[in-house]
Write a protein that holds these residues in place. Structure first.
Motif, mmCIF file in Angstrom:
data_model
loop_
_atom_site.group_PDB
_atom_site.id
_atom_site.type_symbol
_atom_site.label_atom_id
_atom_site.label_comp_id
_atom_site.label_asym_id
_atom_site.label_seq_id
_atom_site.Cartn_x
_atom_site.Cartn_y
_atom_site.Cartn_z
ATOM 1 N N HIS A 120 31.857 31.861 43.641
ATOM 2 C CA HIS A 120 30.991 32.609 44.162
ATOM 3 C C HIS A 120 30.369 33.644 43.161
ATOM 4 C CE1 HIS A 120 30.138 35.292 47.507
ATOM 5 N NE2 HIS A 120 30.382 36.320 46.598
ATOM 6 N N PRO A 121 28.883 33.578 42.996
ATOM 7 C CA PRO A 121 28.177 34.434 42.108
ATOM 8 C C PRO A 121 28.924 35.675 41.745
ATOM 9 C CG PRO A 121 26.679 32.850 43.265
ATOM 10 C CD PRO A 121 28.114 33.314 44.228
ATOM 11 N N HIS A 122 29.142 36.072 40.750
ATOM 12 C CA HIS A 122 29.847 37.209 40.268
ATOM 13 C C HIS A 122 28.516 38.301 39.351
ATOM 14 C CE1 HIS A 122 32.166 40.685 38.890
ATOM 15 N NE2 HIS A 122 33.073 40.264 39.991
ATOM 16 N N HIS A 123 28.510 39.598 39.634
ATOM 17 C CA HIS A 123 27.459 40.150 38.903
ATOM 18 C C HIS A 123 27.929 40.283 37.549
ATOM 19 C CE1 HIS A 123 30.437 43.549 39.256
ATOM 20 N NE2 HIS A 123 29.593 44.121 38.090
ATOM 21 N N ARG A 124 29.168 39.943 36.932
ATOM 22 C CA ARG A 124 29.214 39.921 35.644
ATOM 23 C C ARG A 124 28.383 38.924 34.719
ATOM 24 N NH1 ARG A 124 35.008 38.289 36.982
ATOM 25 N NH2 ARG A 124 35.366 40.279 37.055
ATOM 26 N N THR A 125 28.284 38.052 35.375
ATOM 27 C CA THR A 125 27.673 36.883 34.779
ATOM 28 C C THR A 125 25.938 37.113 34.892
ATOM 29 O OG1 THR A 125 27.394 35.433 36.881
ATOM 30 C CG2 THR A 125 29.251 35.325 35.504
ATOM 31 N N PHE A 126 25.597 38.009 35.489
ATOM 32 C CA PHE A 126 23.946 38.005 35.610
ATOM 33 C C PHE A 126 23.449 39.431 35.481
ATOM 34 C CE2 PHE A 126 20.405 38.213 38.831
ATOM 35 C CZ PHE A 126 19.593 37.358 38.156
ATOM 36 N N HIS A 127 24.311 40.564 35.563
ATOM 37 C CA HIS A 127 23.899 42.099 35.298
ATOM 38 C C HIS A 127 24.233 42.363 33.957
ATOM 39 C CE1 HIS A 127 24.123 43.376 39.897
ATOM 40 N NE2 HIS A 127 23.627 41.923 39.424
ATOM 41 N N LYS A 128 23.233 43.222 33.576
ATOM 42 C CA LYS A 128 23.301 43.813 32.203
ATOM 43 C C LYS A 128 24.544 44.698 32.073
ATOM 44 C CE LYS A 128 21.052 46.796 28.852
ATOM 45 N NZ LYS A 128 21.251 45.954 27.594
ATOM 46 N N THR A 129 24.640 45.679 32.881
ATOM 47 C CA THR A 129 26.175 46.455 33.051
ATOM 48 C C THR A 129 26.859 45.951 34.092
ATOM 49 O OG1 THR A 129 25.308 47.839 34.509
ATOM 50 C CG2 THR A 129 24.854 48.435 32.362
ATOM 51 N N VAL A 130 28.411 45.992 33.948
ATOM 52 C CA VAL A 130 29.339 45.806 34.935
ATOM 53 C C VAL A 130 30.205 46.606 35.318
ATOM 54 C CG1 VAL A 130 29.126 43.162 34.417
ATOM 55 C CG2 VAL A 130 30.803 44.784 33.213
ATOM 56 N N LYS A 232 19.022 39.602 31.622
ATOM 57 C CA LYS A 232 19.931 40.264 32.726
ATOM 58 C C LYS A 232 19.402 40.965 33.655
ATOM 59 C CE LYS A 232 23.770 38.476 30.444
ATOM 60 N NZ LYS A 232 24.575 37.791 31.421
ATOM 61 N N SER A 233 19.816 41.327 34.809
ATOM 62 C CA SER A 233 19.534 42.247 35.983
ATOM 63 C C SER A 233 19.947 43.586 35.925
ATOM 64 C CB SER A 233 20.197 41.472 37.184
ATOM 65 O OG SER A 233 20.030 42.146 38.301
ATOM 66 N N ARG A 234 19.063 44.153 36.785
ATOM 67 C CA ARG A 234 19.533 45.570 36.918
ATOM 68 C C ARG A 234 20.455 45.572 37.908
ATOM 69 N NH1 ARG A 234 14.743 49.073 37.410
ATOM 70 N NH2 ARG A 234 12.710 48.063 36.846
ATOM 71 N N PRO A 235 21.260 46.635 37.742
ATOM 72 C CA PRO A 235 22.554 46.856 38.667
ATOM 73 C C PRO A 235 22.324 47.048 40.088
ATOM 74 C CG PRO A 235 21.854 49.179 37.603
ATOM 75 C CD PRO A 235 21.010 48.161 36.903
ATOM 76 N N ASP A 236 21.146 47.092 40.477
ATOM 77 C CA ASP A 236 20.982 46.961 42.195
ATOM 78 C C ASP A 236 20.733 45.755 42.578
ATOM 79 O OD1 ASP A 236 18.482 47.022 41.281
ATOM 80 O OD2 ASP A 236 17.655 48.944 41.900
ATOM 81 N N GLY A 237 20.585 44.855 41.609
ATOM 82 C CA GLY A 237 20.247 43.166 41.814
ATOM 83 C C GLY A 237 18.842 43.241 42.328
#
Length: 374
Positions: A120-130, A232-237
């Protein structure tokens, strides 16, 4: 009369979400399908309960019925590109290649796939902050707001995506954090799929913004999901952070034809209601083409413009977070909504879904096109 019952999920936002009942997909007449299609393009996300017995073939055939000339999976074979950010998230059903398996956890066998581990995609692999690890199971984010589309080559964005919930872990909710300085939060079911209406997003623009989006186009990056694989992505996706970390164009797979780079309207028109949707995939935008022929090609500026246009439309009160139950078949208007994966699962929480979308037989209907609304 077909007898199909259509009930909006939220009376205050009728263009986003409806549940259909008294529907027999095995014997769906042309009249019944018209009710289904009209419901889809009116409510843009529709759910048919109790469809666990739907086969992958039947799912593909139903999805194709919205676009009979559509043949191949929406991303073609580009999904196999090892550097693509989409590669780890999808497994193709061998006997029905238009249908993908997505989810979380180990599955011993399913539809010809054996011993697969779904992620399941998790934001820690894609976002700049986690979100800190000790808060991870209680909190979550929008992973990536997007349209299902290759946005490169001759593959037009699919008209409709279908999602079938085969196995759903349940029992808890999570607090979704926007983490963008707004203090916005949203309580969501575990593993929800979040949807927002491109029509509402357009309607809430100022007159000046509407004029801008109606007369401008977006140029998407070549090989877009490889291009952003190192960014990397913004925190709001809702789009990427501009740090110059994208894969350099010379390091991407070859661009065989300059016409493969897609330049699409910012606004797409609904074929049934005639309404305009602000329909932009924010993660892979590269340039903005203006009416007078000028091109905005500063990537940071392009991203800021797109984010300012779209961010009001993902406010908490405008998000439909579907509460999945096993057997739910959800179809959504991929030319009128944005959606995002949401959720953080424990390793033993197994989730199994089937997804189908087909590269459309035509490009999106932009403003100024001659549209037969039916």
């Amino acid at each position: 009369m077909s007898g199909i019952i259509v009930e909006p999920v939220n009376a205050s936002q009728p263009d986003l979400g409806a549940v259909l009942s008294n529907i027999d997909l095995d014997n769906l007449s042309d009249a019944g399908f018209k009710v289904l299609r009209d419901a889809l393009y009116t409510h843009n996300v529709i759910c048919l309960k109790g469809q666990s017995k739907l086969t992958p073939q039947a799912q593909a055939e139903l999805t194709r019925r919205f676009d009979p000339e559509a043949m191949s999976y929406g991303h073609g074979k580009t999904i196999d590109a090892k550097r693509s950010i989409l590669h780890p998230d999808l497994k193709t059903i061998p006997h029905q290649p238009e249908v993908q398996v997505i989810g979380n956890g180990f599955v011993a066998e399913y539809e010809g796939l054996k011993n697969i581990t779904l992620r399941h995609p998790h934001h820690r692999t894609f976002h700049k902050t986690v979100i800190p690890d000790d808060q991870d199971l209680d909190h979550t984010r929008f992973y990536r707001w997007h349209i299902d589309a290759a946005l490169y080559g001759k593959l037009h964005p699919p008209l409709v995506t279908s999602l079938l919930a085969v196995k759903v872990p349940g029992g808890r909710t999570q607090t979704l954090l926007y983490d963008d300085g707004s203090n916005d939060t949203l309580q969501v079911p575990l593993g929800t799929t979040a949807f927002v209406s491109g029509y509402t997003m357009f309607d809430r623009l100022s007159p000046e913004q509407k004029e801008f989006v109606l007369t401008s186009k977006i140029e998407y990056a070549p090989h877009p999901y490889v291009w952003i694989s190192t960014a990397k992505s913004r925190p709001d996706g809702l789009g990427m952070v501009s740090e110059g970390k994208e894969v350099p164009l010379q390091s991407l797979p070859p661009i065989e034809n300059s016409a493969d780079i897609q330049i699409l309207p910012m606004v797409w028109q609904n074929p049934v209601t005639g309404r305009f949707a602000l329909q932009i995939h924010p993660s892979v935008v590269r340039k903005i083409h203006l009416r007078d022929g000028r091109v905005i090609d500063d990537l940071a500026e392009v991203r800021e413009i797109v984010h300012s246009l779209q961010r009001p439309g993902i406010a908490p009160d405008l998000v439909y977070a579907h509460d999945w139950q096993e057997g739910d078949l959800v179809l959504f208007n991929n030319h009128g909504v944005l959606h995002s994966v949401v959720g953080a699962f424990a390793e033993d929480e197994v989730r199994l879904f089937r997804q189908c979308n087909l590269a459309a037989s035509r490009p999106p209907i932009g403003p100024g096109s001659e549209v037969l609304v039916n």
